[in-house]
Design a protein around this motif. Structure first.
Motif, mmCIF file in Angstrom:
data_model
loop_
_atom_site.group_PDB
_atom_site.id
_atom_site.type_symbol
_atom_site.label_atom_id
_atom_site.label_comp_id
_atom_site.label_asym_id
_atom_site.label_seq_id
_atom_site.Cartn_x
_atom_site.Cartn_y
_atom_site.Cartn_z
ATOM 1 N N TYR A 1 -4.568 -13.445 2.828
ATOM 2 C CA TYR A 1 -4.109 -12.424 1.885
ATOM 3 C C TYR A 1 -4.996 -11.195 2.050
ATOM 4 O O TYR A 1 -6.115 -11.275 2.569
ATOM 5 C CB TYR A 1 -4.161 -12.948 0.443
ATOM 6 C CG TYR A 1 -5.560 -13.237 -0.056
ATOM 7 C CD1 TYR A 1 -6.295 -12.260 -0.725
ATOM 8 C CD2 TYR A 1 -6.151 -14.473 0.163
ATOM 9 C CE1 TYR A 1 -7.578 -12.515 -1.171
ATOM 10 C CE2 TYR A 1 -7.423 -14.733 -0.279
ATOM 11 C CZ TYR A 1 -8.142 -13.752 -0.944
ATOM 12 O OH TYR A 1 -9.412 -14.010 -1.372
ATOM 13 N N LEU A 2 -4.488 -10.050 1.618
ATOM 14 C CA LEU A 2 -5.238 -8.804 1.716
ATOM 15 C C LEU A 2 -6.353 -8.806 0.691
ATOM 16 O O LEU A 2 -6.114 -8.940 -0.505
ATOM 17 C CB LEU A 2 -4.317 -7.601 1.490
ATOM 18 C CG LEU A 2 -4.979 -6.228 1.558
ATOM 19 C CD1 LEU A 2 -5.479 -5.939 2.966
ATOM 20 C CD2 LEU A 2 -3.996 -5.152 1.112
ATOM 21 N N ASP A 3 -7.578 -8.653 1.160
ATOM 22 C CA ASP A 3 -8.738 -8.606 0.273
ATOM 23 C C ASP A 3 -9.069 -7.152 -0.085
ATOM 24 O O ASP A 3 -9.280 -6.837 -1.232
ATOM 25 C CB ASP A 3 -9.923 -9.287 0.946
ATOM 26 C CG ASP A 3 -11.170 -9.285 0.090
ATOM 27 O OD1 ASP A 3 -11.057 -9.558 -1.116
ATOM 28 O OD2 ASP A 3 -12.249 -8.981 0.624
ATOM 29 N N LEU A 4 -9.143 -6.293 0.933
ATOM 30 C CA LEU A 4 -9.368 -4.864 0.684
ATOM 31 C C LEU A 4 -8.897 -4.064 1.875
ATOM 32 O O LEU A 4 -8.644 -4.606 2.946
ATOM 33 C CB LEU A 4 -10.844 -4.564 0.359
ATOM 34 C CG LEU A 4 -11.906 -4.822 1.402
ATOM 35 C CD1 LEU A 4 -12.123 -3.603 2.292
ATOM 36 C CD2 LEU A 4 -13.216 -5.132 0.698
ATOM 37 N N ILE B 1 0.827 -1.212 0.000
ATOM 38 C CA ILE B 1 0.000 0.000 0.000
ATOM 39 C C ILE B 1 0.861 1.260 0.000
ATOM 40 O O ILE B 1 0.638 2.186 -0.781
ATOM 41 C CB ILE B 1 -0.959 0.008 1.211
ATOM 42 C CG1 ILE B 1 -1.987 -1.127 1.072
ATOM 43 C CG2 ILE B 1 -1.668 1.356 1.348
ATOM 44 C CD1 ILE B 1 -2.758 -1.399 2.349
ATOM 45 N N TYR B 2 1.851 1.302 0.895
ATOM 46 C CA TYR B 2 2.653 2.519 1.083
ATOM 47 C C TYR B 2 3.991 2.492 0.354
ATOM 48 O O TYR B 2 4.753 3.456 0.436
ATOM 49 C CB TYR B 2 2.869 2.777 2.578
ATOM 50 C CG TYR B 2 1.623 3.259 3.262
ATOM 51 C CD1 TYR B 2 1.252 4.591 3.178
ATOM 52 C CD2 TYR B 2 0.805 2.388 3.966
ATOM 53 C CE1 TYR B 2 0.103 5.045 3.794
ATOM 54 C CE2 TYR B 2 -0.347 2.830 4.588
ATOM 55 C CZ TYR B 2 -0.688 4.157 4.494
ATOM 56 O OH TYR B 2 -1.833 4.607 5.094
ATOM 57 N N LYS B 3 4.317 1.413 -0.309
ATOM 58 C CA LYS B 3 5.584 1.284 -1.043
ATOM 59 C C LYS B 3 6.783 1.557 -0.136
ATOM 60 O O LYS B 3 7.714 2.257 -0.497
ATOM 61 C CB LYS B 3 5.624 2.227 -2.258
ATOM 62 C CG LYS B 3 4.432 2.144 -3.164
ATOM 63 C CD LYS B 3 4.329 0.780 -3.819
ATOM 64 C CE LYS B 3 3.182 0.779 -4.819
ATOM 65 N NZ LYS B 3 2.370 -0.403 -4.776
ATOM 66 N N GLU B 4 6.727 0.993 1.060
ATOM 67 C CA GLU B 4 7.804 1.126 2.035
ATOM 68 C C GLU B 4 8.431 -0.245 2.276
ATOM 69 O O GLU B 4 7.731 -1.259 2.293
ATOM 70 C CB GLU B 4 7.279 1.654 3.372
ATOM 71 C CG GLU B 4 6.695 3.045 3.313
ATOM 72 C CD GLU B 4 6.102 3.460 4.644
ATOM 73 O OE1 GLU B 4 5.943 4.675 4.832
ATOM 74 O OE2 GLU B 4 5.785 2.593 5.482
#
Length: 132
Positions: A125-128, A57-60
Motif C-alpha cells: 500500500y502507499l505509505d507516502l 493522488i491526481y483524482k484521475e
C-alpha cells in the motif's frame, strides 16, 4: 506459494540493486540484463498499486506515467515483545516487511512513491509520496 515467491523475488532484487553501488535517481541498471529483468518484474507486480496510488493522488481514472524505476528496497523488522514497545504495524512481532520506493515521471514532474507491506496479507500500500 505466491507470497513466498514474491518475497524471494523482492529479496533477490534488493540484493542485486543494493550491490550495484551508487547511482543517480531514475538511472537504470548499468547494462546488466538480469537486474533489468528483476526490476521489470517487480514493477509489473507493483503496477496495480502504483496505478491506484496515482488515481488517489491526481483524482484521475486512467493515470498516465512513465520512466518508472525502483529507487530503493529496504527490509524492516518489527520489534519483538521483549520489554520493548512493539512498532504500531500489523505485521507479526519479529516479522520482516519491505519498503519499496518507486520513482516515476508524470506531466513533467518526478514523483517518488513509497510502498510498504506490513499488513497481515503482505499486500503493498502507499505509505507516502513526494512530488518534485
Amino acid at each position: 506459494m505466491k507470497p513466498r515467491f514474491f518475497i524471494c523475488l523482492l529479496l533477490s532484487g534488493g540484493l542485486i540493486l543494493s550491490s550495484s553501488g551508487s547511482s543517480t535517481a531514475y538511472a537504470g541498471p548499468q547494462d546488466k540484463p538480469r537486474e533489468q529483468q528483476l526490476e521489470k518484474a517487480m514493477l509489473q507486480l507493483l503496477y496495480p498499486v502504483i496505478r491506484s496510488a496515482l488515481q488517489d493522488i491526481y483524482k484521475e481514472t486512467y493515470p498516465a506515467f512513465g520512466c518508472e524505476r525502483i529507487l530503493a528496497i529496504n527490509e524492516r523488522t518489527t520489534m519483538k515483545e521483549d520489554n520493548q514497545q512493539a512498532r504500531p504495524v500489523d505485521a507479526v512481532h519479529g516479522a520482516s516487511y519491505f519498503e519499496i520506493t518507486v520513482g516515476l515521471c508524470k506531466s513533467g514532474e518526478k514523483i517518488e512513491l513509497r510502498f510498504k507491506n506490513d499488513t497481515p496479507t503482505a499486500q503493498y500500500y502507499l505509505d507516502l509520496f513526494h512530488v518534485r
